[in-house]
Design a protein around this motif. Structure first.
Motif, PDB file in Angstrom:
ATOM      1  N   ARG A   1      78.456  20.412  17.230  1.00  0.00           N
ATOM      2  CA  ARG A   1      79.232  21.334  18.051  1.00  0.00           C
ATOM      3  C   ARG A   1      79.035  22.739  17.477  1.00  0.00           C
ATOM      4  O   ARG A   1      79.331  22.997  16.322  1.00  0.00           O
ATOM      5  CB  ARG A   1      80.718  20.965  18.018  1.00  0.00           C
ATOM      6  CG  ARG A   1      81.600  21.810  18.937  1.00  0.00           C
ATOM      7  CD  ARG A   1      83.044  21.368  18.834  1.00  0.00           C
ATOM      8  NE  ARG A   1      83.652  21.823  17.588  1.00  0.00           N
ATOM      9  CZ  ARG A   1      84.559  22.808  17.498  1.00  0.00           C
ATOM     10  NH1 ARG A   1      84.931  23.448  18.590  1.00  0.00           N
ATOM     11  NH2 ARG A   1      85.068  23.137  16.333  1.00  0.00           N
ATOM     12  N   VAL A   2      78.537  23.643  18.267  1.00  0.00           N
ATOM     13  CA  VAL A   2      78.269  24.995  17.793  1.00  0.00           C
ATOM     14  C   VAL A   2      79.579  25.773  17.771  1.00  0.00           C
ATOM     15  O   VAL A   2      80.037  26.301  18.788  1.00  0.00           O
ATOM     16  CB  VAL A   2      77.215  25.693  18.679  1.00  0.00           C
ATOM     17  CG1 VAL A   2      76.952  27.106  18.176  1.00  0.00           C
ATOM     18  CG2 VAL A   2      75.934  24.877  18.692  1.00  0.00           C
ATOM     19  N   SER A   3      80.183  25.815  16.583  1.00  0.00           N
ATOM     20  CA  SER A   3      81.487  26.449  16.437  1.00  0.00           C
ATOM     21  C   SER A   3      81.839  26.550  14.960  1.00  0.00           C
ATOM     22  O   SER A   3      81.313  25.824  14.121  1.00  0.00           O
ATOM     23  CB  SER A   3      82.560  25.625  17.178  1.00  0.00           C
ATOM     24  OG  SER A   3      83.810  26.294  17.188  1.00  0.00           O
ATOM     25  N   ASP A   4      82.718  27.486  14.619  1.00  0.00           N
ATOM     26  CA  ASP A   4      83.420  27.527  13.326  1.00  0.00           C
ATOM     27  C   ASP A   4      82.538  27.672  12.092  1.00  0.00           C
ATOM     28  O   ASP A   4      82.515  26.818  11.208  1.00  0.00           O
ATOM     29  CB  ASP A   4      84.316  26.296  13.201  1.00  0.00           C
ATOM     30  CG  ASP A   4      85.486  26.350  14.163  1.00  0.00           C
ATOM     31  OD1 ASP A   4      86.448  27.069  13.860  1.00  0.00           O
ATOM     32  OD2 ASP A   4      85.419  25.685  15.220  1.00  0.00           O
ATOM     33  N   LEU A   5      81.851  28.800  12.028  1.00  0.00           N
ATOM     34  CA  LEU A   5      81.148  29.191  10.812  1.00  0.00           C
ATOM     35  C   LEU A   5      82.115  30.090  10.023  1.00  0.00           C
ATOM     36  O   LEU A   5      82.040  31.308  10.058  1.00  0.00           O
ATOM     37  CB  LEU A   5      79.852  29.929  11.151  1.00  0.00           C
ATOM     38  CG  LEU A   5      79.030  30.484  10.001  1.00  0.00           C
ATOM     39  CD1 LEU A   5      78.688  29.413   8.978  1.00  0.00           C
ATOM     40  CD2 LEU A   5      77.775  31.159  10.526  1.00  0.00           C
TER      41      LEU A   5
ATOM     42  N   GLY B   1      82.951  32.333  15.615  1.00  0.00           N
ATOM     43  CA  GLY B   1      82.646  31.356  16.669  1.00  0.00           C
ATOM     44  C   GLY B   1      83.667  30.242  16.767  1.00  0.00           C
ATOM     45  O   GLY B   1      83.307  29.103  17.066  1.00  0.00           O
ATOM     46  N   GLY B   2      84.920  30.552  16.529  1.00  0.00           N
ATOM     47  CA  GLY B   2      85.963  29.541  16.682  1.00  0.00           C
ATOM     48  C   GLY B   2      86.265  29.267  18.146  1.00  0.00           C
ATOM     49  O   GLY B   2      85.704  29.896  19.043  1.00  0.00           O
ATOM     50  N   HIS B   3      87.148  28.294  18.365  1.00  0.00           N
ATOM     51  CA  HIS B   3      87.556  27.940  19.734  1.00  0.00           C
ATOM     52  C   HIS B   3      86.329  27.657  20.602  1.00  0.00           C
ATOM     53  O   HIS B   3      86.124  28.264  21.658  1.00  0.00           O
ATOM     54  CB  HIS B   3      88.424  29.039  20.352  1.00  0.00           C
ATOM     55  CG  HIS B   3      89.713  29.279  19.633  1.00  0.00           C
ATOM     56  ND1 HIS B   3      90.890  28.644  19.975  1.00  0.00           N
ATOM     57  CD2 HIS B   3      89.992  30.046  18.557  1.00  0.00           C
ATOM     58  CE1 HIS B   3      91.855  29.033  19.154  1.00  0.00           C
ATOM     59  NE2 HIS B   3      91.337  29.882  18.285  1.00  0.00           N
ATOM     60  N   ASP B   4      85.493  26.742  20.104  1.00  0.00           N
ATOM     61  CA  ASP B   4      84.274  26.349  20.823  1.00  0.00           C
ATOM     62  C   ASP B   4      83.349  27.542  21.061  1.00  0.00           C
ATOM     63  O   ASP B   4      82.788  27.726  22.148  1.00  0.00           O
ATOM     64  CB  ASP B   4      84.612  25.659  22.148  1.00  0.00           C
ATOM     65  CG  ASP B   4      85.310  24.328  21.938  1.00  0.00           C
ATOM     66  OD1 ASP B   4      84.834  23.528  21.107  1.00  0.00           O
ATOM     67  OD2 ASP B   4      86.352  24.101  22.589  1.00  0.00           O
ATOM     68  N   ASN B   5      83.197  28.342  20.007  1.00  0.00           N
ATOM     69  CA  ASN B   5      82.290  29.482  20.024  1.00  0.00           C
ATOM     70  C   ASN B   5      82.651  30.508  21.097  1.00  0.00           C
ATOM     71  O   ASN B   5      81.777  31.074  21.767  1.00  0.00           O
ATOM     72  CB  ASN B   5      80.837  29.035  20.202  1.00  0.00           C
ATOM     73  CG  ASN B   5      79.848  30.054  19.642  1.00  0.00           C
ATOM     74  OD1 ASN B   5      80.180  30.848  18.775  1.00  0.00           O
ATOM     75  ND2 ASN B   5      78.617  30.013  20.137  1.00  0.00           N
ATOM     76  N   SER B   6      83.950  30.789  21.193  1.00  0.00           N
ATOM     77  CA  SER B   6      84.410  31.790  22.157  1.00  0.00           C
ATOM     78  C   SER B   6      85.096  32.981  21.484  1.00  0.00           C
ATOM     79  O   SER B   6      85.337  33.997  22.132  1.00  0.00           O
ATOM     80  CB  SER B   6      85.391  31.161  23.155  1.00  0.00           C
ATOM     81  OG  SER B   6      86.573  30.717  22.502  1.00  0.00           O
ATOM     82  N   LYS B   7      85.416  32.862  20.177  1.00  0.00           N
ATOM     83  CA  LYS B   7      86.135  33.932  19.482  1.00  0.00           C
ATOM     84  C   LYS B   7      85.646  34.061  18.037  1.00  0.00           C
ATOM     85  O   LYS B   7      85.291  33.067  17.413  1.00  0.00           O
ATOM     86  CB  LYS B   7      87.644  33.649  19.454  1.00  0.00           C
ATOM     87  CG  LYS B   7      88.316  33.540  20.815  1.00  0.00           C
ATOM     88  CD  LYS B   7      89.787  33.199  20.658  1.00  0.00           C
ATOM     89  CE  LYS B   7      90.467  32.992  22.013  1.00  0.00           C
ATOM     90  NZ  LYS B   7      90.526  34.265  22.777  1.00  0.00           N
ATOM     91  N   THR B   8      85.679  35.275  17.533  1.00  0.00           N
ATOM     92  CA  THR B   8      85.498  35.542  16.107  1.00  0.00           C
ATOM     93  C   THR B   8      86.693  36.375  15.662  1.00  0.00           C
ATOM     94  O   THR B   8      87.002  37.404  16.278  1.00  0.00           O
ATOM     95  CB  THR B   8      84.182  36.285  15.837  1.00  0.00           C
ATOM     96  OG1 THR B   8      83.086  35.374  16.020  1.00  0.00           O
ATOM     97  CG2 THR B   8      84.126  36.834  14.418  1.00  0.00           C
ATOM     98  N   ARG B   9      87.359  35.911  14.580  1.00  0.00           N
ATOM     99  CA  ARG B   9      88.611  36.550  14.158  1.00  0.00           C
ATOM    100  C   ARG B   9      88.673  36.706  12.644  1.00  0.00           C
ATOM    101  O   ARG B   9      88.241  35.815  11.918  1.00  0.00           O
ATOM    102  CB  ARG B   9      89.812  35.709  14.615  1.00  0.00           C
ATOM    103  CG  ARG B   9      90.024  35.700  16.124  1.00  0.00           C
ATOM    104  CD  ARG B   9      91.108  34.719  16.507  1.00  0.00           C
ATOM    105  NE  ARG B   9      91.572  34.939  17.874  1.00  0.00           N
ATOM    106  CZ  ARG B   9      92.465  34.171  18.492  1.00  0.00           C
ATOM    107  NH1 ARG B   9      92.994  33.130  17.850  1.00  0.00           N
ATOM    108  NH2 ARG B   9      92.841  34.448  19.715  1.00  0.00           N
ATOM    109  N   PHE B  10      89.244  37.828  12.212  1.00  0.00           N
ATOM    110  CA  PHE B  10      89.481  38.092  10.789  1.00  0.00           C
ATOM    111  C   PHE B  10      90.991  38.180  10.550  1.00  0.00           C
ATOM    112  O   PHE B  10      91.709  38.820  11.325  1.00  0.00           O
ATOM    113  CB  PHE B  10      88.814  39.402  10.379  1.00  0.00           C
ATOM    114  CG  PHE B  10      89.229  39.894   9.011  1.00  0.00           C
ATOM    115  CD1 PHE B  10      88.692  39.324   7.865  1.00  0.00           C
ATOM    116  CD2 PHE B  10      90.157  40.921   8.885  1.00  0.00           C
ATOM    117  CE1 PHE B  10      89.079  39.775   6.604  1.00  0.00           C
ATOM    118  CE2 PHE B  10      90.542  41.376   7.626  1.00  0.00           C
ATOM    119  CZ  PHE B  10      90.002  40.798   6.487  1.00  0.00           C
TER     120      PHE B  10
END
Length: 251
Positions: A108-112, A152-161
């Motif tokens: 699943r391409v997500s969550d790096l 790439g969280g939330h199924d690669n829809s968001k990047t958050r700090f």
């Protein structure tokens, strides 16, 4: 018995070689338009010793192993892999990461994601007292004091700090909530990551592009680094930590 002795000799040789390389490598890094810093390599990990210097906190059914000179994480329900060595800033962390999107069950391409400057405020001298209790479940990290980025969280829809405060609060500033495609993950692509923590300046770069440039008036200046992910398949290699020293301030 002979095999054990040989293993110890090999491990000692590798550690000695790493130490010699670390003491030799220096370069300069530009932090912003007015500040550059000299860098000294203080730690590197090519995973030749496996996960000897890492602590794995992972939910059931996931795995973390060294394969072909890389840390390979295959995760189902949540995983944090901490470097057991604690560092003080100013510092820079670099590594190469690849999120795999092929035909595997966890591809699943997500969550790096990652944590840095992490500290358990109840046990400031030992992050790992509650290691088993945390166990890789994401919400169990809320009470740590740290910096966090979820790429790439939330199924690669968001990047958050986020800046976790150590008391359960982890505020999200509007300027640190990205949805544009350029801030998300490209599957099967080796990505070069760079993190800087320098006297309140907190930065996160991906392939040379600065995504986060945050000034913290009350900065976290020491702590642990950890890879963080959930329900994905990824590899890590070429992990390095550098100390930073101010070189010049442009006028």
């Amino acid at each position: 018995m002979i095999k054990k002795i040989k293993s110890k000799i090999v491990a000692s040789f590798i550690l000695m070689s790493v130490s010699m390389i670390a003491s030799a490598q220096e370069e300069t890094v530009k932090i912003n338009d007015t500040l550059t810093a000299s860098t000294t390599l203080v730690y590197l990990d090519s995973f030749q010793l496996g996960l000897e210097n890492w602590k794995v906190e992972q939910m059931p059914e996931g795995t973390a192993q060294v394969k072909d000179g890389k840390l390979e994480i295959t995760d189902v329900a949540g995983c944090t892999i901490w470097l057991t060595k604690k560092f003080e800033g100013p510092l820079m962390i670099t590594y190469d990461a690849c999120v795999i999107g092929e035909d595997g069950p966890q591809d699943r391409v997500s969550d790096l994601n990652c944590f840095w400057m992490a500290q358990d405020m109840e046990h400031p001298n030992d992050l790992f007292v509650n290691s088993e209790k945390r166990g890789g479940k994401f919400s169990n990290y809320d009470n740590l004091r740290l910096y966090y980025i979820g790429v790439g969280g939330h199924d690669n829809s968001k990047t958050r700090f986020r800046r976790y405060t150590g008391d359960g609060e982890r505020p999200l500033l509007p300027e640190h909530d990205f949805t544009d495609k350029k801030y998300l993950i490209q599957a099967n692509k080796v990505t070069k990551i760079k993190i800087i923590a320098y006297d309140g300046i907190v930065q996160y770069y991906r392939d040379g592009e600065r995504i986060i440039d945050f000034y913290d008036p009350n900065p976290y200046t020491s702590g642990h680094f950890g890879f963080r992910t959930v329900n994905n398949h990824m590899t890590i290699e070429n992990f390095k930590v550098f100390s930073l020293k101010s070189e010049k301030i442009a006028k």
